[in-house]
Design an enzyme around this catalytic site. Structure first.
Site, PDB file in Angstrom:
ATOM      1  N   ASP A  29       0.849  -1.193   0.000  1.00  0.00           N
ATOM      2  CA  ASP A  29       0.000   0.000   0.000  1.00  0.00           C
ATOM      3  C   ASP A  29       0.888   1.248   0.000  1.00  0.00           C
ATOM      4  O   ASP A  29       1.893   1.317   0.708  1.00  0.00           O
ATOM      5  CB  ASP A  29      -0.903  -0.003   1.232  1.00  0.00           C
ATOM      6  CG  ASP A  29      -2.040   1.007   1.116  1.00  0.00           C
ATOM      7  OD1 ASP A  29      -3.203   0.570   1.060  1.00  0.00           O
ATOM      8  OD2 ASP A  29      -1.762   2.227   1.079  1.00  0.00           O
ATOM      9  N   HIS A  98     -10.265  -5.185  -3.179  1.00  0.00           N
ATOM     10  CA  HIS A  98      -8.940  -5.397  -2.598  1.00  0.00           C
ATOM     11  C   HIS A  98      -9.073  -5.790  -1.135  1.00  0.00           C
ATOM     12  O   HIS A  98      -9.945  -5.312  -0.425  1.00  0.00           O
ATOM     13  CB  HIS A  98      -8.051  -4.156  -2.738  1.00  0.00           C
ATOM     14  CG  HIS A  98      -8.677  -2.890  -2.242  1.00  0.00           C
ATOM     15  ND1 HIS A  98      -9.601  -2.190  -2.981  1.00  0.00           N
ATOM     16  CD2 HIS A  98      -8.532  -2.206  -1.089  1.00  0.00           C
ATOM     17  CE1 HIS A  98      -9.985  -1.119  -2.316  1.00  0.00           C
ATOM     18  NE2 HIS A  98      -9.361  -1.114  -1.141  1.00  0.00           N
ATOM     19  N   HIS A 100      -6.947  -5.727   2.381  1.00  0.00           N
ATOM     20  CA  HIS A 100      -5.792  -5.180   3.079  1.00  0.00           C
ATOM     21  C   HIS A 100      -5.271  -6.239   4.052  1.00  0.00           C
ATOM     22  O   HIS A 100      -6.056  -6.860   4.774  1.00  0.00           O
ATOM     23  CB  HIS A 100      -6.184  -3.977   3.945  1.00  0.00           C
ATOM     24  CG  HIS A 100      -6.763  -2.802   3.217  1.00  0.00           C
ATOM     25  ND1 HIS A 100      -6.042  -1.648   2.987  1.00  0.00           N
ATOM     26  CD2 HIS A 100      -7.994  -2.578   2.694  1.00  0.00           C
ATOM     27  CE1 HIS A 100      -6.816  -0.757   2.369  1.00  0.00           C
ATOM     28  NE2 HIS A 100      -8.006  -1.301   2.177  1.00  0.00           N
TER      29      HIS A 100
HETATM   30  P1  5GP Z   1      -9.826   1.451   0.452  1.00  0.00           P
HETATM   31  O1  5GP Z   1     -10.129   2.635   1.342  1.00  0.00           O
HETATM   32  O2  5GP Z   1     -10.448   1.610  -0.921  1.00  0.00           O
HETATM   33  O3  5GP Z   1     -10.161   0.141   1.100  1.00  0.00           O
HETATM   34  O4  5GP Z   1      -8.250   1.440   0.293  1.00  0.00           O
HETATM   35  C1  5GP Z   1      -7.566   1.844  -0.853  1.00  0.00           C
HETATM   36  C2  5GP Z   1      -6.093   1.723  -0.552  1.00  0.00           C
HETATM   37  O5  5GP Z   1      -5.377   1.877  -1.761  1.00  0.00           O
HETATM   38  C3  5GP Z   1      -5.569   2.794   0.416  1.00  0.00           C
HETATM   39  O6  5GP Z   1      -4.996   2.160   1.557  1.00  0.00           O
HETATM   40  C4  5GP Z   1      -4.541   3.565  -0.403  1.00  0.00           C
HETATM   41  O7  5GP Z   1      -3.414   3.959   0.337  1.00  0.00           O
HETATM   42  C5  5GP Z   1      -4.187   2.575  -1.490  1.00  0.00           C
HETATM   43  N1  5GP Z   1      -3.756   3.189  -2.736  1.00  0.00           N
HETATM   44  C6  5GP Z   1      -4.406   4.181  -3.405  1.00  0.00           C
HETATM   45  N2  5GP Z   1      -3.731   4.506  -4.525  1.00  0.00           N
HETATM   46  C7  5GP Z   1      -2.636   3.710  -4.561  1.00  0.00           C
HETATM   47  C8  5GP Z   1      -1.556   3.574  -5.496  1.00  0.00           C
HETATM   48  O8  5GP Z   1      -1.450   4.258  -6.499  1.00  0.00           O
HETATM   49  N3  5GP Z   1      -0.619   2.633  -5.204  1.00  0.00           N
HETATM   50  C9  5GP Z   1      -0.695   1.839  -4.097  1.00  0.00           C
HETATM   51  N4  5GP Z   1       0.277   0.941  -3.915  1.00  0.00           N
HETATM   52  N5  5GP Z   1      -1.705   1.925  -3.204  1.00  0.00           N
HETATM   53  C10 5GP Z   1      -2.658   2.863  -3.438  1.00  0.00           C
END
Ligand code: 5GP
Length: 133
Positions: A29, A98, A100
């Site tokens: 992440d 996704h 985590h």
């Molecule tokens: P969500 O809130 O959708 O469950 O989490 C999305 C995750 O994607 C976040 O933890 C954020 O830091 C990660 N993320 C967003 N854009 C990118 C990116 O361009 N590269 C990577 N490696 N992680 C990303």
């Protein structure tokens, strides 16, 4: 709708890849809650968990425990959370499924607000859910 994870899958933007097979990609992440915070995604584009096919879900489920073990070995963490958000009100920011993997390390990791209530009407509710399977 295309997302930033499609660009990662297409190689248009870089990532720190930790695992890849025909169906799954896992990478660090970009804004980790703790060291070793990994994202695990299906290669097929689906916004929400309930849209995954059984095969896609199985491909992720097959590798998730192995990835968790690798994160534990790499970071020394003994505890971790698996988080999977569906929908903006449920804190989803990237609309590509996704999972985590978030190590719990000292004061770093996932913060959870847990507000339990008492179960009522459980038999009827369970029957309603069963009928939707
Ligand atoms: P969500 O809130 O959708 O469950 O989490 C999305 C995750 O994607 C976040 O933890 C954020 O830091 C990660 N993320 C967003 N854009 C990118 C990116 O361009 N590269 C990577 N490696 N992680 C990303």
């Amino acid at each position: 709708m295309s997302t930033i994870f499609d660009k990662i899958l297409d190689g248009d933007i870089p990532c720190h890849r930790v695992y890849e097979d025909d169906h799954v990609l896992a990478f660090l992440d970009i804004n980790p809650l703790s060291e070793g915070h990994v994202l695990v995604i299906p290669k097929e584009r689906r916004a929400f968990l309930h849209e995954l096919s059984d095969d896609q879900a199985a491909a992720i489920g097959r590798v998730l425990p192995r990835l968790a073990r690798a994160v534990m070995n790499a970071t020394g963490c003994e505890h971790y959370n698996i988080l999977q958000n569906n929908g903006a009100p449920a804190h989803q920011a990237v609309f590509h499924v996704h999972f985590h993997i978030i190590p719990k390390l000292a004061d770093r990791g996932l913060g959870v607000q847990w507000r339990p209530t008492s179960l009522e009407g459980g038999e009827e509710l369970a029957a309603r859910i069963r009928s939707g399977l």
